[in-house]
Design an enzyme around this catalytic site. Structure first.
Site, PDB file in Angstrom:
ATOM      1  N   SER A   1     -27.561  38.469  76.253  1.00 51.56           N
ATOM      2  CA  SER A   1     -26.319  38.645  77.012  1.00 51.56           C
ATOM      3  C   SER A   1     -25.853  40.087  76.918  1.00 51.56           C
ATOM      4  O   SER A   1     -26.063  40.756  75.891  1.00 51.56           O
ATOM      5  CB  SER A   1     -25.262  37.725  76.398  1.00 51.56           C
ATOM      6  OG  SER A   1     -23.987  38.084  76.844  1.00 51.56           O
TER       7      SER A   1
ATOM      8  N   TYR B   1     -20.292  34.917  68.910  1.00 52.59           N
ATOM      9  CA  TYR B   1     -21.327  34.511  69.879  1.00 52.59           C
ATOM     10  C   TYR B   1     -22.291  35.671  70.128  1.00 52.59           C
ATOM     11  O   TYR B   1     -23.512  35.522  70.063  1.00 52.59           O
ATOM     12  CB  TYR B   1     -20.667  34.061  71.192  1.00 52.59           C
ATOM     13  CG  TYR B   1     -21.606  34.036  72.371  1.00 52.59           C
ATOM     14  CD1 TYR B   1     -22.637  33.108  72.453  1.00 52.59           C
ATOM     15  CD2 TYR B   1     -21.483  34.970  73.417  1.00 52.59           C
ATOM     16  CE1 TYR B   1     -23.511  33.094  73.535  1.00 52.59           C
ATOM     17  CE2 TYR B   1     -22.336  34.960  74.499  1.00 52.59           C
ATOM     18  CZ  TYR B   1     -23.356  34.027  74.550  1.00 52.59           C
ATOM     19  OH  TYR B   1     -24.221  34.021  75.620  1.00 52.59           O
TER      20      TYR B   1
ATOM     21  N   LYS C   1     -26.486  36.361  69.313  1.00 56.37           N
ATOM     22  CA  LYS C   1     -27.513  36.888  70.232  1.00 56.37           C
ATOM     23  C   LYS C   1     -28.182  38.119  69.623  1.00 56.37           C
ATOM     24  O   LYS C   1     -29.397  38.301  69.747  1.00 56.37           O
ATOM     25  CB  LYS C   1     -26.884  37.240  71.588  1.00 56.37           C
ATOM     26  CG  LYS C   1     -26.402  36.030  72.390  1.00 56.37           C
ATOM     27  CD  LYS C   1     -27.559  35.186  72.888  1.00 56.37           C
ATOM     28  CE  LYS C   1     -27.114  34.010  73.724  1.00 56.37           C
ATOM     29  NZ  LYS C   1     -28.171  33.054  74.008  1.00 56.37           N
TER      30      LYS C   1
HETATM   31  P1  NAD Z   1     -25.336  25.892  79.498  1.00 55.22           P
HETATM   32  O1  NAD Z   1     -24.447  25.464  78.375  1.00 55.22           O
HETATM   33  O2  NAD Z   1     -25.042  25.401  80.863  1.00 55.22           O
HETATM   34  O3  NAD Z   1     -26.864  25.536  79.163  1.00 55.22           O
HETATM   35  C1  NAD Z   1     -27.350  25.511  77.842  1.00 55.22           C
HETATM   36  C2  NAD Z   1     -28.158  24.237  77.687  1.00 55.22           C
HETATM   37  O4  NAD Z   1     -28.689  24.196  76.366  1.00 55.22           O
HETATM   38  C3  NAD Z   1     -27.320  22.970  77.872  1.00 55.22           C
HETATM   39  O5  NAD Z   1     -28.000  22.080  78.724  1.00 55.22           O
HETATM   40  C4  NAD Z   1     -27.213  22.396  76.457  1.00 55.22           C
HETATM   41  O6  NAD Z   1     -27.109  20.980  76.472  1.00 55.22           O
HETATM   42  C5  NAD Z   1     -28.503  22.893  75.833  1.00 55.22           C
HETATM   43  N1  NAD Z   1     -28.471  23.052  74.366  1.00 55.22           N
HETATM   44  C6  NAD Z   1     -27.555  23.722  73.626  1.00 55.22           C
HETATM   45  N2  NAD Z   1     -27.895  23.664  72.337  1.00 55.22           N
HETATM   46  C7  NAD Z   1     -29.053  22.975  72.251  1.00 55.22           C
HETATM   47  C8  NAD Z   1     -29.906  22.596  71.183  1.00 55.22           C
HETATM   48  N3  NAD Z   1     -29.610  22.896  69.920  1.00 55.22           N
HETATM   49  N4  NAD Z   1     -31.038  21.897  71.460  1.00 55.22           N
HETATM   50  C9  NAD Z   1     -31.342  21.568  72.748  1.00 55.22           C
HETATM   51  N5  NAD Z   1     -30.567  21.876  73.783  1.00 55.22           N
HETATM   52  C10 NAD Z   1     -29.427  22.591  73.544  1.00 55.22           C
HETATM   53  O7  NAD Z   1     -25.365  27.497  79.465  1.00 55.22           O
HETATM   54  P2  NAD Z   1     -25.946  28.525  80.536  1.00 55.22           P
HETATM   55  O8  NAD Z   1     -24.797  29.199  81.185  1.00 55.22           O
HETATM   56  O9  NAD Z   1     -26.977  27.870  81.350  1.00 55.22           O
HETATM   57  O10 NAD Z   1     -26.594  29.580  79.546  1.00 55.22           O
HETATM   58  C11 NAD Z   1     -27.971  29.528  79.194  1.00 55.22           C
HETATM   59  C12 NAD Z   1     -28.245  30.632  78.191  1.00 55.22           C
HETATM   60  O11 NAD Z   1     -27.871  31.886  78.745  1.00 55.22           O
HETATM   61  C13 NAD Z   1     -27.465  30.488  76.878  1.00 55.22           C
HETATM   62  O12 NAD Z   1     -28.313  30.844  75.817  1.00 55.22           O
HETATM   63  C14 NAD Z   1     -26.352  31.490  77.039  1.00 55.22           C
HETATM   64  O13 NAD Z   1     -25.905  31.972  75.796  1.00 55.22           O
HETATM   65  C15 NAD Z   1     -27.011  32.584  77.864  1.00 55.22           C
HETATM   66  N6  NAD Z   1     -26.052  33.372  78.645  1.00 55.22           N
HETATM   67  C16 NAD Z   1     -25.186  32.737  79.489  1.00 55.22           C
HETATM   68  C17 NAD Z   1     -24.248  33.490  80.202  1.00 55.22           C
HETATM   69  C18 NAD Z   1     -23.264  32.819  81.119  1.00 55.22           C
HETATM   70  O14 NAD Z   1     -22.223  33.433  81.407  1.00 55.22           O
HETATM   71  N7  NAD Z   1     -23.510  31.631  81.609  1.00 55.22           N
HETATM   72  C19 NAD Z   1     -24.214  34.890  80.063  1.00 55.22           C
HETATM   73  C20 NAD Z   1     -25.127  35.502  79.206  1.00 55.22           C
HETATM   74  C21 NAD Z   1     -26.049  34.729  78.499  1.00 55.22           C
HETATM   75  N1  UFG Z   2     -10.426  36.156  83.671  1.00 59.63           N
HETATM   76  C1  UFG Z   2      -9.167  35.870  84.153  1.00 59.63           C
HETATM   77  N2  UFG Z   2      -8.760  34.570  84.170  1.00 59.63           N
HETATM   78  C2  UFG Z   2      -9.543  33.543  83.724  1.00 59.63           C
HETATM   79  C3  UFG Z   2     -10.835  33.852  83.229  1.00 59.63           C
HETATM   80  C4  UFG Z   2     -11.240  35.173  83.233  1.00 59.63           C
HETATM   81  O1  UFG Z   2      -8.430  36.759  84.548  1.00 59.63           O
HETATM   82  O2  UFG Z   2      -9.101  32.381  83.745  1.00 59.63           O
HETATM   83  C5  UFG Z   2     -10.902  37.558  83.704  1.00 59.63           C
HETATM   84  C6  UFG Z   2     -11.284  38.122  82.345  1.00 59.63           C
HETATM   85  O3  UFG Z   2     -10.144  38.636  81.701  1.00 59.63           O
HETATM   86  C7  UFG Z   2     -12.341  39.155  82.729  1.00 59.63           C
HETATM   87  C8  UFG Z   2     -13.027  38.553  83.953  1.00 59.63           C
HETATM   88  O4  UFG Z   2     -12.102  37.589  84.466  1.00 59.63           O
HETATM   89  O5  UFG Z   2     -11.714  40.340  83.123  1.00 59.63           O
HETATM   90  C9  UFG Z   2     -14.337  37.854  83.631  1.00 59.63           C
HETATM   91  O6  UFG Z   2     -14.123  36.916  82.591  1.00 59.63           O
HETATM   92  P1  UFG Z   2     -15.187  35.772  82.257  1.00 59.63           P
HETATM   93  O7  UFG Z   2     -14.589  34.942  81.162  1.00 59.63           O
HETATM   94  O8  UFG Z   2     -15.620  35.077  83.485  1.00 59.63           O
HETATM   95  O9  UFG Z   2     -16.450  36.596  81.742  1.00 59.63           O
HETATM   96  P2  UFG Z   2     -16.620  37.588  80.503  1.00 59.63           P
HETATM   97  O10 UFG Z   2     -17.111  38.886  81.052  1.00 59.63           O
HETATM   98  O11 UFG Z   2     -15.422  37.621  79.647  1.00 59.63           O
HETATM   99  O12 UFG Z   2     -17.762  36.882  79.649  1.00 59.63           O
HETATM  100  C10 UFG Z   2     -18.909  36.269  80.251  1.00 59.63           C
HETATM  101  C11 UFG Z   2     -19.441  35.205  79.305  1.00 59.63           C
HETATM  102  C12 UFG Z   2     -19.954  35.838  78.044  1.00 59.63           C
HETATM  103  C13 UFG Z   2     -20.998  36.855  78.399  1.00 59.63           C
HETATM  104  C14 UFG Z   2     -20.429  37.879  79.363  1.00 59.63           C
HETATM  105  C15 UFG Z   2     -21.532  38.825  79.810  1.00 59.63           C
HETATM  106  O13 UFG Z   2     -18.392  34.292  78.958  1.00 59.63           O
HETATM  107  O14 UFG Z   2     -20.571  34.855  77.255  1.00 59.63           O
HETATM  108  O15 UFG Z   2     -19.897  37.223  80.515  1.00 59.63           O
HETATM  109  O16 UFG Z   2     -22.642  38.092  80.183  1.00 59.63           O
HETATM  110  F1  UFG Z   2     -21.388  37.490  77.273  1.00 59.63           F
END
Ligand code: NAD
Ligand code: UFG
Length: 348
Positions: free
Chosen positions: A128, A152, A156
């Site tokens: 991330s 978190y 990572k």
């Molecule tokens: P998500 O929660 O929708 O998907 C994660 C999946 O992993 C879920 O289906 C959950 O049930 C499964 N899971 C969690 N722990 C587990 C375990 N111990 N064993 C087996 N299954 C497990 O999340 P996502 O948004 O699809 O994110 C996927 C990956 O990308 C994550 O590692 C997350 O940290 C990373 N990531 C997500 C974002 C974002 O904003 N969505 C940004 C950066 C990185």
């Molecule tokens: N925000 C609002 N109102 C809300 C939610 C968010 O104003 O209800 C604003 C935040 O303050 C920020 C922007 O919208 O300025 C984006 O916020 P998000 O929560 O959607 O995303 P972040 O950038 O804070 O974080 C996300 C994931 C993290 C990841 C990061 C980069 O939650 O896990 O993107 O991948 F690390």
């Protein structure tokens, strides 16, 4: 060319996992998902099968169960793993850090042990942009200092360190670390999308739930950042563009011989390189949905960074990958998913 590769996708029932499974199946890969469904539903995988007309093999198990992972690798005859499984809520990671270290770091350790035992040495890992922390300079390049500001992000970073150490000690391994910026949007079919539990933490799902009438208004956290309109700026990337980045990374690893890796992981940003403010998103979503989006300004959210976006040059050069969807298309796809599934997969 026929693709005969078999991929184990951990966390494949989740938001990014399902979109990646669609692209893998469409490209001809055989896909096995391992998920414990702690943040997803089996229905999501049925939808992937509906979109692609292909079968997904699913094993309900936890990645911390090394024997179960080894069994999945052997049974599926996997040649590579895409590793999405993990917990991802920044706020929750501050109140339950041990659960995050256990699930994310210990889970990845068990997965790597099982892969090593089974001789499966190709891995694409979901990292991330949060590993960078406060920007020293923008856009973030892969060489930027890594100093995450929340537990978190630190899980990572620990995983990245583990992977770099593993790669250095095992030339036969081929590892890609992909640092996602802000994944948003949904598959254009409207059948799969982001389905958060409870009140969404992230902007796009909250915004969608306001548009569909599940929530009264959006709280905008902070209007006094030093950005053009005072609200936070992020690099929003369509989840399908992100998913395709995983296929390109797999193909790249496939071509890479150990002499090319020189003991180093491939570390890449997956973002668009463009920043959009919260108000930009509100405007684009209003246009996409034709619905009003009432909002109120609130205090800044603790730990938020004013602005960050990617330099995606390296991914473009090495993978020949570039995002194709703009903010308006992203909002249209998010809205279609929300409109067709007002209560997420529970609507089914
Ligand atoms: P998500 O929660 O929708 O998907 C994660 C999946 O992993 C879920 O289906 C959950 O049930 C499964 N899971 C969690 N722990 C587990 C375990 N111990 N064993 C087996 N299954 C497990 O999340 P996502 O948004 O699809 O994110 C996927 C990956 O990308 C994550 O590692 C997350 O940290 C990373 N990531 C997500 C974002 C974002 O904003 N969505 C940004 C950066 C990185
Ligand atoms: N925000 C609002 N109102 C809300 C939610 C968010 O104003 O209800 C604003 C935040 O303050 C920020 C922007 O919208 O300025 C984006 O916020 P998000 O929560 O959607 O995303 P972040 O950038 O804070 O974080 C996300 C994931 C993290 C990841 C990061 C980069 O939650 O896990 O993107 O991948 F690390």
């Amino acid at each position: 060319m026929t693709i005969t590769q078999r991929i184990l996708v951990t966390g494949g029932a989740g938001y990014i996992g399902t979109h990646t499974c669609v692209e893998l199946l469409n490209a001809g890969y055989h896909v096995t998902v391992m998920d414990n469904f702690c943040n997803s539903k089996p229905e999501a995988l049925k939808r992937v099968e509906r979109i692609t007309g292909k079968v997904i093999h699913c094993m309900e198990a936890d990645i911390r169960n090394r024997a179960a992972v080894a069994q999945a690798l052997v049974q599926s005859k996997a040649t590579a793993v895409i590793h999405f499984a993990g917990l991802k809520a920044v706020g929750e990671s501050a109140t339950a850090p041990l659960a995050y270290y256990d699930n994310n770091v210990v889970g990845t350790l068990r997965l790597l042990e099982a892969m090593d035992e089974c001789g499966v040495n190709t891995l694409v890992f979901s990292s991330s942009a949060t590993v960078y922390g406060n920007p020293e300079r923008l856009p973030f390049q892969e060489t930027h200092r890594l100093l995450p500001t929340n537990p978190y992000g630190r899980t990572k970073l620990h995983i990245e360190c583990m992977l770099r150490d593993l790669q250095a000690s095992r030339p036969q391994w081929r590892i890609a670390i992909l640092r996602y910026f802000n994944p948003v949007g949904a598959h254009p079919s409207g059948l799969i999308g982001e389905d958060p539990r409870g009140v969404p933490n992230n902007l796009m799902p909250f915004l969608s739930q306001v548009a569909v009438g599940r929530r009264n208004h959006l709280n905008i956290f902070g209007r006094d950042y030093s950005t053009p309109d005072g609200t936070g700026i992020r690099d929003y990337i369509h989840v399908t563009d992100l998913a395709i980045g995983h296929l390109r990374a797999l193909e790249h690893l496939d071509k890479t011989t150990s002499s090319h890796t020189a003991g180093q992981c491939l570390e890449l940003n997956l973002g668009t390189g463009k920043g959009h403010s919260v108000l930009d998103l509100v405007q684009a979503f209003k246009l996409a949905s034709g619905r009003p989006i009432p909002y109120q300004f609130k205090a800044r959210r603790a730990g938020d960074i004013a602005e960050f976006y990617a330099d995606p040059t390296l991914a473009s050069q090495l993978l020949g990958w570039a995002p194709t969807m703009n903010l308006q298309q992203i909002c249209e796809d998010s809205w279609r998913w929300q409109r067709m599934n007002p209560d997420g997969y529970r609507s089914a």
